[in-house]
Design an enzyme around this catalytic site. Structure first.
Site, PDB file in Angstrom:
ATOM      1  CG  ASP A   1      -2.250  -0.281   1.068  1.00 32.75           C
ATOM      2  OD1 ASP A   1      -2.688  -0.164  -0.086  1.00 32.75           O
ATOM      3  OD2 ASP A   1      -2.941  -0.628   2.036  1.00 32.75           O
TER       4      ASP A   1
ATOM      5  CB  SER B   1       5.664   1.938  10.789  1.00 29.40           C
ATOM      6  OG  SER B   1       4.881   1.142  11.649  1.00 29.40           O
ATOM      7  CE  LYS B   2       3.660   0.582   3.601  1.00 30.60           C
ATOM      8  NZ  LYS B   2       3.541   0.225   2.183  1.00 30.60           N
ATOM      9  NE  ARG B   3       6.271  -3.637  10.406  1.00 25.84           N
ATOM     10  CZ  ARG B   3       7.025  -3.176  11.400  1.00 25.84           C
ATOM     11  NH1 ARG B   3       6.795  -3.565  12.617  1.00 25.84           N
ATOM     12  NH2 ARG B   3       8.016  -2.346  11.159  1.00 25.84           N
TER      13      ARG B   3
END
Ligand code: GLU
Length: 488
Positions: free
Chosen positions: A12, A248-250
């Protein structure tokens, strides 16, 4: 002037890609020049095929457009690094020939052991140059040998460790390691490809995230070895969560650009928000357009103290931009959210479009993001047999004391002369407030809202009833009265 953004298609799209694009564009549109999208897809392990298209879609959605790129072409095509592999090899050969690079046959497990040993002995970590000065056969006789080799840069004793940054002024960076330039799979690393491509694509200004400051000395070495002009560098601050950690994407859904589309943020609001993160227009007002940002853009106004990604602020901005839309525009932007929630057909019927149009004045000031809309207006769109009261709202509002209020409201509305907001309001007030049951309006409306809208939060009551129609309103009021009665 030529600037670029260089996303890696590893999933993404990250909000940082939009952030960098915005600042690159604000500057290049002010100065006149080109903005290039270059896809850095040399990390084959993390590559995701649909990611590149998502980058284009989300940047376009944000109104951040580019002049050259893989999807558009341009004089420096191809703009995808995986299609430029033959471009990098001759440059690597030149470095090998000039003694600026060397082959390295060390296996990953030898490198891991080496690193572990360095850490245990509290030594600086970095490649120990076992392969320097050895040819293949000499190295093959030693342990930890693996083919094919990688190519590493031979960092000199006095590498460049300072550079001038447009935002930060004089920056000092750590001494670089003997970075791998060409991997065993024949793909260049980021460090080689970024320098070769920035040069060959005529990039004059490299505007990127702060996390690349420590890599810049490697890039400077390469520019110098190739005899190329160094570009101008500007390292933007990292975006931070409210707790100051790196986004962060996490850990944070808001690190994903598609999340903002799904949630119903307006692109103009997100653009303004990203601009506010580290930039202030002269006069310091918080609401500004891209054109205002670009016209006034000045690197000295960019703030390097990690800007905090505050979703409350974004919600506030979004509400502002939502209220500024014309009713027609609001309806157009709202429609996909109602369709996705299954409340309106796709394509919408003429009646549905009329219903959505009629709703807009009731809801436009009541949502901060468009994804809040379906819950607010579900009561209008559900078929009568599927209409259900929210149990929490019903439990609170439909007490035995509410039963006479609901019945009185139904009786009064049944006799209302016309079905318009003023006559509905008049009928309700006459029956429930002074002269009727003697209640205060807030108290009187609470069970009515639960009965008619099925939720505690809803658009204004008389208007909602008018949109719902007399039959359905009465049916819901009477059903709720029966439920509220003791034993109901
Ligand atoms: N591909 C790098 C990234 O994903 C680009 C860094 C740069 O702009 O040099 O961030």
């Amino acid at each position: 002037m030529r600037l670029r953004v260089a996303p890696s298609p590893t999933g993404d799209p990250h909000v940082g890609t939009a952030y960098m694009s915005l600042f690159n564009l604000a500057y290049v549109r002010q100065q006149g020049g080109q903005f290039v999208v270059r896809v850095e897809d040399t990390d084959r392990a993390r590559f995701r095929a649909d990611s590149e298209q998502q980058v284009y879609d989300t940047l376009r959605w944000l109104g951040l457009d580019w002049d050259e790129g893989p999807d558009r072409g341009g004089p420096y095509a191809p703009y995808r690094q995986s299609e430029r592999l033959q471009t990098y090899r001759p440059h690597v050969d030149a470095l090998l020939r000039d003694g600026h690079a060397y082959l390295c046959w060390c296996s990953p497990s030898r490198l891991a052991d080496m690193r572990e040993d360095q850490q245990r002995r509290k030594l600086p970590t970095g490649y120990d140059r076992m392969c320097v000065g050895l040819d293949r056969d000499a190295r093959a006789a030693l342990p930890g040998f693996q083919e094919p080799p990688v190519v590493r840069m031979l960092v000199p004793d006095d590498p460049p460790m300072h550079f001038v940054d447009l935002i930060r002024g004089d920056v000092s960076a750590p001494r670089p390691d003997d970075q791998v330039l060409l991997k065993a799979d024949g793909f260049p690393t980021y460090h080689l490809a970024v320098v070769v491509d920035d040069h060959l694509m005529g990039i004059t200004h490299v505007v990127r995230g702060e996390e690349w400051i420590s890599s810049t000395p490697k890039h400077l070495l390469l520019f110098d070895w190739f005899g190329w002009d160094r570009p101008v560098f500007a390292h933007m601050p990292l975006l931070r969560n409210v707790d100051r950690s790196k986004i962060s994407k996490r850990k944070n859904p808001a690190a994903r650009l598609t999340w903002f589309v799904e949630q119903g943020y307006l692109p103009e609001a997100l653009r303004n928000f990203l601009g506010l993160l580290g930039y202030s227009v002269p006069g310091e007002q918080e609401i500004f357009t891209f054109e205002e940002m670009s016209r006034t853009f000045d690197w000295s106004r960019v703030n390097t103290v990690g800007p905090v990604f505050d979703l409350d602020k974004l919600g506030w901005l979004n509400g502002h931009y939502l209220r500024k839309l014309s009713e027609g525009d609001f309806a157009e932007r709202a429609l996909p959210f109602l369709q996705r929630a299954g409340l309106v057909a796709d394509p919408a019927t003429r009646e549905e479009l009329a219903a959505v149009g009629a709703l807009v004045p009731l809801v436009q000031t009541r949502v901060a993001i468009l994804s809040e809309l379906p819950d607010l207006v579900r009561f209008l769109f559900v078929p009568e047999e599927a209409f259900a009261l929210d149990p929490v709202a019903a439990g609170k509002a439909l007490t035995p004391a509410a039963a006479p209020v609901l019945s009185a409201a139904a009786d009064a509305l049944e006799g209302a002369a016309t079905w318009t907001t003023p006559s509905v309001q008049e009928a309700l007030d006459g029956a429930l407030l002074e002269g009727g049951l003697g209640l205060k309006r807030g108290k009187a409306y609470l069970p009515l809202r639960a009965a008619v809208c099925g939720a505690a939060v809803a658009p204004p009551l008389p208007e909602s009833m008018v949109l719902l129609g007399r039959d359905r309103t009465l049916r819901r009021l009477r059903a709720a009265a029966a439920l509220a009665r003791p034993g109901g």
